[in-house]
Design a protein around this motif. Structure first.
Motif, PDB file in Angstrom:
ATOM      1  N   ALA A   5      48.110 -96.128 -83.634  1.00 17.44           N
ATOM      2  CA  ALA A   5      48.482 -96.267 -85.040  1.00 17.44           C
ATOM      3  C   ALA A   5      47.282 -96.645 -85.902  1.00 17.44           C
ATOM      4  O   ALA A   5      47.279 -96.435 -87.098  1.00 17.44           O
ATOM      5  CB  ALA A   5      49.579 -97.311 -85.201  1.00 17.44           C
ATOM      6  N   TYR A  15      54.216 -91.263 -87.081  1.00 14.50           N
ATOM      7  CA  TYR A  15      53.272 -90.966 -86.009  1.00 14.50           C
ATOM      8  C   TYR A  15      52.710 -89.559 -86.219  1.00 14.50           C
ATOM      9  O   TYR A  15      53.438 -88.616 -86.474  1.00 14.50           O
ATOM     10  CB  TYR A  15      53.979 -91.064 -84.656  1.00 14.50           C
ATOM     11  CG  TYR A  15      53.040 -90.912 -83.489  1.00 14.50           C
ATOM     12  CD1 TYR A  15      52.325 -92.000 -83.017  1.00 14.50           C
ATOM     13  CD2 TYR A  15      52.862 -89.686 -82.872  1.00 14.50           C
ATOM     14  CE1 TYR A  15      51.458 -91.867 -81.952  1.00 14.50           C
ATOM     15  CE2 TYR A  15      51.994 -89.548 -81.809  1.00 14.50           C
ATOM     16  CZ  TYR A  15      51.297 -90.644 -81.344  1.00 14.50           C
ATOM     17  OH  TYR A  15      50.429 -90.502 -80.293  1.00 14.50           O
ATOM     18  N   ASP A  23      48.165 -86.118 -76.811  1.00 12.31           N
ATOM     19  CA  ASP A  23      49.629 -86.190 -76.873  1.00 12.31           C
ATOM     20  C   ASP A  23      50.215 -84.998 -76.119  1.00 12.31           C
ATOM     21  O   ASP A  23      49.707 -83.883 -76.206  1.00 12.31           O
ATOM     22  CB  ASP A  23      50.125 -86.141 -78.329  1.00 12.31           C
ATOM     23  CG  ASP A  23      49.879 -87.430 -79.086  1.00 12.31           C
ATOM     24  OD1 ASP A  23      49.901 -88.499 -78.464  1.00 12.31           O
ATOM     25  OD2 ASP A  23      49.668 -87.356 -80.315  1.00 12.31           O
ATOM     26  N   THR A  72      52.924 -84.666 -88.313  1.00  8.35           N
ATOM     27  CA  THR A  72      54.053 -85.357 -87.687  1.00  8.35           C
ATOM     28  C   THR A  72      54.819 -84.329 -86.858  1.00  8.35           C
ATOM     29  O   THR A  72      54.674 -83.118 -87.064  1.00  8.35           O
ATOM     30  CB  THR A  72      54.993 -85.958 -88.751  1.00  8.35           C
ATOM     31  OG1 THR A  72      55.587 -84.894 -89.486  1.00  8.35           O
ATOM     32  CG2 THR A  72      54.251 -86.915 -89.673  1.00  8.35           C
ATOM     33  N   PHE A 109      52.743 -90.073 -75.148  1.00 11.63           N
ATOM     34  CA  PHE A 109      51.755 -90.420 -76.162  1.00 11.63           C
ATOM     35  C   PHE A 109      50.360 -90.403 -75.557  1.00 11.63           C
ATOM     36  O   PHE A 109      50.185 -90.655 -74.367  1.00 11.63           O
ATOM     37  CB  PHE A 109      52.037 -91.808 -76.739  1.00 11.63           C
ATOM     38  CG  PHE A 109      53.304 -91.878 -77.531  1.00 11.63           C
ATOM     39  CD1 PHE A 109      53.311 -91.502 -78.867  1.00 11.63           C
ATOM     40  CD2 PHE A 109      54.482 -92.316 -76.952  1.00 11.63           C
ATOM     41  CE1 PHE A 109      54.474 -91.567 -79.607  1.00 11.63           C
ATOM     42  CE2 PHE A 109      55.655 -92.378 -77.688  1.00 11.63           C
ATOM     43  CZ  PHE A 109      55.651 -92.006 -79.017  1.00 11.63           C
ATOM     44  N   TYR A 166      55.488 -96.416 -77.356  1.00 11.49           N
ATOM     45  CA  TYR A 166      55.798 -96.635 -78.766  1.00 11.49           C
ATOM     46  C   TYR A 166      56.757 -97.800 -78.925  1.00 11.49           C
ATOM     47  O   TYR A 166      57.722 -97.908 -78.200  1.00 11.49           O
ATOM     48  CB  TYR A 166      56.390 -95.356 -79.366  1.00 11.49           C
ATOM     49  CG  TYR A 166      56.425 -95.361 -80.861  1.00 11.49           C
ATOM     50  CD1 TYR A 166      55.264 -95.198 -81.582  1.00 11.49           C
ATOM     51  CD2 TYR A 166      57.611 -95.530 -81.549  1.00 11.49           C
ATOM     52  CE1 TYR A 166      55.267 -95.200 -82.965  1.00 11.49           C
ATOM     53  CE2 TYR A 166      57.630 -95.528 -82.929  1.00 11.49           C
ATOM     54  CZ  TYR A 166      56.466 -95.368 -83.622  1.00 11.49           C
ATOM     55  OH  TYR A 166      56.474 -95.368 -84.984  1.00 11.49           O
TER      56      TYR A 166
END
Length: 138
Positions: free
Chosen positions: A28, A45, A51, A89, A118, A137
């Motif tokens: 983040a 996010y 990812d 996103t 992630f 997350y």
């Protein structure tokens, strides 16, 4: 009393250093080259290299599957080839893929994009076990 305080402070310093390193390395707060704005905790996010996402095209199993966002920020999808999803996103990625599939490939495609895994968090510095850790997350 002074000795007790010193012992407590000495025991909490490594933990505080570890917490600070994790907070600085968290996705983040990650700023990638060319990124003009810093993300905040309330910001959605954004996809980045590392990812793993799941792309599902309703009724089209051959167009669906899990893909890894490459170092350049792109993914390779059947029919469409390479698509740049960096700093988007999952909802923006859905709209982009839907738009491209509706241009001569499918009539009214329904696409969902979700994050399967992630990108990892890297912890470095004066910590006991530096390295790569999976990000969870929340």
């Amino acid at each position: 009393m002074t000795r007790e305080r010193h012992r407590l402070n000495g025991a909490t310093r490594p933990m505080a250093a570890f917490a600070a390193a994790v907070m600085l390395a968290a996705p983040a707060a990650t700023v990638f080259p060319g990124q003009a704005r810093a993300q905040t905790a309330s910001a959605p996010y954004r996809l980045a290299p590392g990812d793993r996402i799941s792309v599902v095209v309703l009724g089209q199993t051959e167009l669906s599957g899990d893909v890894l966002v490459s170092d350049g920020g792109g993914v390779g999808l059947p029919l469409l080839g390479a698509i740049d999803l960096r700093d988007r996103t999952p909802l923006e990625a859905e709209k982009l893929i839907t738009g491209q599939l509706s241009q001569g490939y499918l009539e009214r495609p329904i696409v969902t994009v979700r994050i399967v895994e992630f990108r990892p968090v890297y912890v470095m510095g004066g910590v006991r076990t530096p390295g790569s850790y999976p990000f969870r997350y929340g």
